[in-house]
Structures are given as structure tokens and as C-alpha cells.
Design a protein around this motif. Sequence first.
Motif, mmCIF file in Angstrom:
data_model
loop_
_atom_site.group_PDB
_atom_site.id
_atom_site.type_symbol
_atom_site.label_atom_id
_atom_site.label_comp_id
_atom_site.label_asym_id
_atom_site.label_seq_id
_atom_site.Cartn_x
_atom_site.Cartn_y
_atom_site.Cartn_z
ATOM 1 N N PHE A 262 0.838 -1.198 0.000
ATOM 2 C CA PHE A 262 0.000 0.000 0.000
ATOM 3 C C PHE A 262 0.871 1.244 0.000
ATOM 4 O O PHE A 262 2.026 1.246 0.438
ATOM 5 C CB PHE A 262 -0.925 0.026 1.223
ATOM 6 N N ALA A 263 0.294 2.331 -0.511
ATOM 7 C CA ALA A 263 0.833 3.680 -0.384
ATOM 8 C C ALA A 263 -0.303 4.529 0.183
ATOM 9 O O ALA A 263 -1.405 4.547 -0.383
ATOM 10 C CB ALA A 263 1.301 4.217 -1.731
ATOM 11 N N ARG A 264 -0.039 5.198 1.300
ATOM 12 C CA ARG A 264 -1.111 5.897 2.008
ATOM 13 C C ARG A 264 -0.688 7.324 2.350
ATOM 14 O O ARG A 264 0.429 7.553 2.815
ATOM 15 C CB ARG A 264 -1.476 5.137 3.279
ATOM 16 N N VAL A 265 -1.599 8.256 2.124
ATOM 17 C CA VAL A 265 -1.395 9.650 2.504
ATOM 18 C C VAL A 265 -2.473 10.043 3.507
ATOM 19 O O VAL A 265 -3.674 9.895 3.228
ATOM 20 C CB VAL A 265 -1.460 10.588 1.288
ATOM 21 N N ASP A 266 -2.041 10.502 4.685
ATOM 22 C CA ASP A 266 -2.957 11.043 5.690
ATOM 23 C C ASP A 266 -2.749 12.549 5.744
ATOM 24 O O ASP A 266 -1.611 13.023 5.901
ATOM 25 C CB ASP A 266 -2.677 10.439 7.067
ATOM 26 N N HIS A 267 -3.845 13.288 5.629
ATOM 27 C CA HIS A 267 -3.721 14.744 5.579
ATOM 28 C C HIS A 267 -4.818 15.400 6.420
ATOM 29 O O HIS A 267 -6.006 15.140 6.213
ATOM 30 C CB HIS A 267 -3.818 15.245 4.143
ATOM 31 N N ALA A 268 -4.401 16.232 7.363
ATOM 32 C CA ALA A 268 -5.349 17.028 8.146
ATOM 33 C C ALA A 268 -5.607 18.312 7.378
ATOM 34 O O ALA A 268 -4.850 19.292 7.473
ATOM 35 C CB ALA A 268 -4.782 17.315 9.529
ATOM 36 N N THR A 269 -6.660 18.305 6.578
ATOM 37 C CA THR A 269 -6.964 19.438 5.712
ATOM 38 C C THR A 269 -7.325 20.676 6.522
ATOM 39 O O THR A 269 -6.879 21.783 6.222
ATOM 40 C CB THR A 269 -8.097 19.070 4.749
ATOM 41 N N THR A 270 -8.153 20.486 7.557
ATOM 42 C CA THR A 270 -8.472 21.543 8.518
ATOM 43 C C THR A 270 -8.481 20.918 9.900
ATOM 44 O O THR A 270 -8.250 19.714 10.056
ATOM 45 C CB THR A 270 -9.845 22.183 8.221
ATOM 46 N N ASP A 271 -8.768 21.719 10.900
ATOM 47 C CA ASP A 271 -8.834 21.174 12.263
ATOM 48 C C ASP A 271 -9.948 20.144 12.408
ATOM 49 O O ASP A 271 -9.879 19.280 13.295
ATOM 50 C CB ASP A 271 -9.041 22.310 13.266
ATOM 51 N N SER A 272 -10.951 20.200 11.561
ATOM 52 C CA SER A 272 -12.102 19.297 11.700
ATOM 53 C C SER A 272 -12.259 18.329 10.525
ATOM 54 O O SER A 272 -13.206 17.553 10.488
ATOM 55 C CB SER A 272 -13.397 20.108 11.844
ATOM 56 N N TRP A 273 -11.332 18.384 9.564
ATOM 57 C CA TRP A 273 -11.460 17.531 8.378
ATOM 58 C C TRP A 273 -10.144 16.806 8.141
ATOM 59 O O TRP A 273 -9.108 17.420 7.924
ATOM 60 C CB TRP A 273 -11.827 18.384 7.162
ATOM 61 N N HIS A 274 -10.193 15.469 8.182
ATOM 62 C CA HIS A 274 -9.011 14.632 7.979
ATOM 63 C C HIS A 274 -9.285 13.704 6.814
ATOM 64 O O HIS A 274 -10.297 13.003 6.776
ATOM 65 C CB HIS A 274 -8.707 13.819 9.244
ATOM 66 N N GLN A 275 -8.342 13.654 5.849
ATOM 67 C CA GLN A 275 -8.487 12.798 4.676
ATOM 68 C C GLN A 275 -7.430 11.702 4.660
ATOM 69 O O GLN A 275 -6.293 11.924 5.091
ATOM 70 C CB GLN A 275 -8.332 13.610 3.385
ATOM 71 N N THR A 276 -7.819 10.540 4.149
ATOM 72 C CA THR A 276 -6.873 9.443 3.915
ATOM 73 C C THR A 276 -7.107 8.894 2.518
ATOM 74 O O THR A 276 -8.228 8.530 2.157
ATOM 75 C CB THR A 276 -7.050 8.319 4.942
ATOM 76 N N LEU A 277 -6.042 8.836 1.737
ATOM 77 C CA LEU A 277 -6.096 8.266 0.399
ATOM 78 C C LEU A 277 -5.130 7.090 0.347
ATOM 79 O O LEU A 277 -3.949 7.237 0.679
ATOM 80 C CB LEU A 277 -5.710 9.309 -0.648
ATOM 81 N N GLN A 278 -5.646 5.914 -0.037
ATOM 82 C CA GLN A 278 -4.801 4.713 -0.052
ATOM 83 C C GLN A 278 -4.925 3.983 -1.376
ATOM 84 O O GLN A 278 -6.029 3.677 -1.832
ATOM 85 C CB GLN A 278 -5.182 3.770 1.090
ATOM 86 N N LEU A 279 -3.788 3.688 -1.969
ATOM 87 C CA LEU A 279 -3.696 2.830 -3.149
ATOM 88 C C LEU A 279 -3.050 1.525 -2.700
ATOM 89 O O LEU A 279 -1.988 1.542 -2.075
ATOM 90 C CB LEU A 279 -2.854 3.495 -4.231
ATOM 91 N N SER A 280 -3.685 0.402 -2.989
ATOM 92 C CA SER A 280 -3.165 -0.875 -2.498
ATOM 93 C C SER A 280 -3.226 -1.936 -3.587
ATOM 94 O O SER A 280 -3.957 -1.813 -4.575
ATOM 95 C CB SER A 280 -3.947 -1.343 -1.268
ATOM 96 N N SER A 281 -2.457 -2.984 -3.350
ATOM 97 C CA SER A 281 -2.418 -4.102 -4.286
ATOM 98 C C SER A 281 -2.261 -5.393 -3.500
ATOM 99 O O SER A 281 -1.602 -5.427 -2.457
ATOM 100 C CB SER A 281 -1.260 -3.931 -5.273
ATOM 101 N N PHE A 282 -2.880 -6.448 -3.998
ATOM 102 C CA PHE A 282 -2.788 -7.773 -3.366
ATOM 103 C C PHE A 282 -2.774 -8.824 -4.459
ATOM 104 O O PHE A 282 -3.479 -8.709 -5.467
ATOM 105 C CB PHE A 282 -3.970 -8.011 -2.438
ATOM 106 N N GLY A 283 -1.969 -9.845 -4.271
ATOM 107 C CA GLY A 283 -1.947 -10.936 -5.231
ATOM 108 C C GLY A 283 -1.636 -12.257 -4.561
ATOM 109 O O GLY A 283 -0.902 -12.310 -3.570
ATOM 110 N N VAL A 284 -2.202 -13.318 -5.087
ATOM 111 C CA VAL A 284 -1.921 -14.654 -4.583
ATOM 112 C C VAL A 284 -1.925 -15.615 -5.766
ATOM 113 O O VAL A 284 -2.747 -15.495 -6.683
ATOM 114 C CB VAL A 284 -2.955 -15.076 -3.517
ATOM 115 N N ASN A 285 -0.981 -16.526 -5.769
ATOM 116 C CA ASN A 285 -0.877 -17.513 -6.835
ATOM 117 C C ASN A 285 -0.608 -18.878 -6.218
ATOM 118 O O ASN A 285 0.287 -19.033 -5.393
ATOM 119 C CB ASN A 285 0.249 -17.153 -7.809
ATOM 120 N N LEU A 286 -1.410 -19.859 -6.589
ATOM 121 C CA LEU A 286 -1.237 -21.236 -6.127
ATOM 122 C C LEU A 286 -1.055 -22.128 -7.342
ATOM 123 O O LEU A 286 -1.924 -22.174 -8.227
ATOM 124 C CB LEU A 286 -2.436 -21.696 -5.308
ATOM 125 N N THR A 287 0.068 -22.823 -7.389
ATOM 126 C CA THR A 287 0.352 -23.750 -8.480
ATOM 127 C C THR A 287 0.302 -25.176 -7.939
ATOM 128 O O THR A 287 0.985 -25.501 -6.961
ATOM 129 C CB THR A 287 1.735 -23.476 -9.089
#
Length: 650
Positions: A262-287
Amino acid sequence: MKKSIRLRARAFVPALSALSLASLTALAQSQYSSDPEVVVTTNRREVTADQVFQSVSVITRQQIEESGAQSIMDLLAGLPGVQTARSGGAGKATSVYMRGTTTNQLLVLVNGVRVSAAGTGEFDWNSFLPEQIEKIEVVRGPLASLYGSDAVGGVIQIFTRTPQSGVSIAQTIGSYGTRQTDVSIGGGGEWVYGLRMGTKSIDGMQTILTKPNRFGSRQKYIDGTLNRKFDRDTRLQFGLSYGEGNNEDEYGLNFSRNYSGFARVDHATTDSWHQTLQLSSFGVNLTVPKGYPPGEFSTDRTALSWQNLFTMSSGVLTLGADTWVDKVVKLDYWNAANNVQKELVTNAIFGQYATKWQDVDWQLGGRSDHHNVYGNQSTFNAAAGKKINSKLQVMSSYGTAFKAPTANDLYWPHSAEPNTDDFGNSLSSSAGTCGPTVMTSWGSRTPCVYDTVGNASLKPEKSKTAEIGMRYVDGYALSLNYFETKISDLISWKSTEQGVGDAYGSYYQPVNVNQVTIRGLETGVRQRIADWFVAAQYTRLLAINQETGLQLDRRPKSSAALTLSKEIKSHKVSAMLQLASERLDSSGQNTLAGYGVLNVSDLYKIDANWSLLARVDNVLDKKYTLATSFGTPYATPGRSGYLTLRYSYK
């Protein structure tokens, strides 16, 4: 109605009796503290455990090291409302059941990333080892209004180790040829980094109780984290986990690879507004090179999540959106016509509002999911809680949830395979070796062919759950939760017998048919008595398949755990007794006897840098069964021991 009342009474009586005998919660904290743990899974934001309406267990890093647990299954076993099963010894396929729901009706997250395979809908519980884990949050009850599909029985979130400045090395040896090495390094200034890598191998133990063959497993892993706080308002975090290994069974070696990041950004935009944006990836392979048929199964998931937290004088509002794409591949090495390549897309918006009114805490949330195959699904939750006084808190909740059909359910390729005898020879209707009039040794008709196919018209499973609970803290901590869950449109692979001549056979296809009613009571107490810490739990569970009237497989009606721990100079000695009543298996055709298993551990602090952990599982060498294969019991470990030498330098 009278029958329903009797069922409720049967659920309450043994649990209340257990309370009078001081039934407790499973994994004991190293020291009892009235300060509640901070959790994020229940609300997708940081709150303390006494502020949530759900039943929550937290397993900390300190508990993990003191327990000497060899797997996630060891860590979860004995928790209220949780049952585990494994198809053989350590490293083999593991299932976790939450409050009577199936293993794929449980959402599993790793650092906020969904980690279930889209093909089976299940998480590989062997893909992460305790050495990699900082904390586990276990939340019981539906959370689909925040997370969408799978969160029917609850959510388990695994947090990997946080970076620590310095070097750490751990070496484990033990029974069944167990060897594990873990090395980590961490540090940094503005950018804080952590890197951990390790290997684990098990020479093998018996898998099928009636066969002497021993099968082992090998795995290696690497985890990395990097984060920086640019100012008081912005934090950037990166995380990556990769693991690979092989697992041996009677068909040969199976190879697996998995990753999550994952890559995550946490940002307190104002004293009362908090944003989190996350880009993630998952993979599984069974042979599975020598399976039947040999092939390969893969999931690659890319997800984006945007969450907004608004803190107002009237309450807290959470608004967000999720989107993810699953690319699912099934390869059949024998027949390319059976290959499957599909892309499944989910888009969702969600919101939750928490406030206090009339001296009562209220919470209301909802979510809408849109899927490119099964369409729209809406879920909601409503909860209320009140602190009667500084010691007693009561709460109630109601929530809906759903479980989407898996890619295997939807798209399993149409395949017809002839039935064979013990020597691999095809059976024939004309030869009189198969057909509707030819009976097997156990009294059923003998098919000439097995025909299997998915069902793209399946609907999601749906559930409704109501719960009431209480917490009491006064020198000891007591919790009690009663819940009722109804699941409809349960997906089940059904067999019908049809056809004539050599075409007579069993035709398998998943359909929405079953309904399940689950009622349960979870009780727990923990307390420090002089130098002893005592913790235990008792769970009463009635999980009934309405089609058959039987208790669901591998779910004991009664289960309990008792933990004692004591510090003796430089030693921390702990013992846990796990108990379970008899259970059904093989769709109710077999009964597994109840059991009690005792595990003990001793953590010896040699000095500030060195420690030695000794653990003995199944001290009394109890013979018991957790699962069967068509009635044949899988083996479980006998008395076994492990030693872990740990060095940490900061």
C-alpha cells in the motif's frame, strides 16, 4: 415461537452457569490494565475499545512474543466466538469460523488491504507468521456497512511489525523438524524505515490419521515499511509484504506466492477535516503441478480508497469511497478449454455518523456496493450504547451484511470427468459397473460421470444480525454478548443425479438454497489476583442449517478457554486450556468428539537484549480431531515443543 424461546434458553443457561464459575477471555494480557486498547477496524478510525459497540479482542505484540505461538491459528484459538480447524499438521490448510459463519464469510485485512483470494473467497492463514505481526484486531459481528462483501461474521485485521530502531534476530527450533529464522533492521531520521525477512521450514508430520506418510512445508518472507511525517498535517506511508513457499501433500508439492502493499497519505486538511487516500495491491498464486487436475489459480487485486473524517460539535461523520478490480485466472494444465480469465469490478460509497443524544451514544451507517456481475447491494448498521455508571456499559446493535459469490462459484469451467475404480479404470454402464441400479458399498448409486460447472446467475448471500451486550470493569473486567444472525440465499454446491447409460452421473452446480439461523452467547472475564493474571471465556453457539436441521460442520455448541500467567523473577509463565464440545463434520455425517488441549509457555528474560521462549503444545498428548476428509480424520499434532532465542539491539 415456543421452540425459539427454548433455543434461546438453552443458549443462556450453560453460559450463565459458566459465568458463575468465572469464565474468561482467551489471550491474557501481560498485565491487566483498565486502559482500553486503541482499535481502528471497528469504525475505520482510531477509537478506544470501550467506545465501540462491537465485541472486540486485541492481540498485541507483547502477547504474541509471550505465547510463542507458531501460527495465526494458535493465536486465534480460544478467542470468544472463534473456532479453528486444520486439514492436517502445522502449515496445512486452515479454516477460521467466526460466530458460526463460514471461513469465507469473514473479512481479513492486512494493514487495511483486503487479502482474500477472489477464486475461493478465503484467506491463506499460513501466508503470515506470528514473527511478522505487530497486532491483530478481531471484531465480531457484521461490518459490511463499512467494508462491503465478506464481513458477515466479523473482521480480522492483521498489522505487520512497526519499524524499530536497531537490529533484531530470532531463531526457533522445535518438533516435526521445525526451523525458523527471523531478522529485522530499522532506523532512519525524517524517513523511518523497517525491513524484516525470514524463513520457516517443517520437515513434516502425519496428515491423514490412517496413513503414515509425513508431509512438510517451506516458506520465506520479506516485509518492508517506509514512512515520513512532513509536518503536523501530512504523513506518507508505504508498506510491502511478499511471501512464497511450498506445501507437500499426497499429490506432491504445491507452490504458493503472495504479496500485499500500500501507499497511504494522511492529511489534516483543517482542524475538523481529515483525509486518507490509499492505493493498495494484493496478489496470490497457487500452483498445483500434480493435483487433479493439475493447474494454477491466481488473484491480482488493485484497490483505491478515499476516506474523509469530519469532527463536529454534534458528532463524528465518516464519508468515503472504495473501488477495486480483481483479475482472476484459473489454468488447467490438462485442458486449456477449462481455463478461466475474468475481471471483477467493485465500486462503493459509505458513510457513518456517531453522536451523543439524551446521554446515549448513537451510531448509524450505510454503504452501497455495485459489482459488474451481481449488481447493487446496500447494507446498513444502527447501534446505541449507554454508560450506566463509570463501571457498567450496555450496548445494542442491528446490521445487515452480504457475501458475494466467488469467482469459482460464478465461473468454474464446465467439466465432465468419467468415474473410475481404485485402479484408475473408467466405469461403464454397459459393463454394469456404474448406473442408477449399481450401488456403492455405502448404499448410494454409482455415477458414470462427474459433471461440474459454475453458475453466473448466483445472488449474494445476505444476513441480518441483532446483538445486545454489556461490559463491566471494577478491579476485574466482565463482558457478555448475545447475538442472533439469519443468513439467506446461502450458496451451496448441490448434486443432482440424471442422465442415461454412460451419461448417468452426478451434476454439481452452486445454487442459492440454504438458510442458516445462528444464536450465540459470548462471556468473558479477566482479573489480576495477587501475582497471577487470570483470563477465560465461554461461548455457547447454535448454528443451524434450516434445510437439514443440523448444526453446521466444525462448530461446537460449547467452547471455552482458560489462561493463567504469572511472573516469577525473570520468567513469565503462562498456561492455556482450550475446550470444545463434540462437532459435526462431512455435512453432518460424522461426529467429532469433544476435546481439551493444554499449552504452556515460559518467557525468560536473560538480559536487556536476550530472551528465551519455551513452548509446549498439547502437554497431555491429547488425541483429538479437528476435521475429516470424507469421514477419514486428519491428524493433529501430539505433544510438541519449541524454543525461540531472541536478540534485540536498539
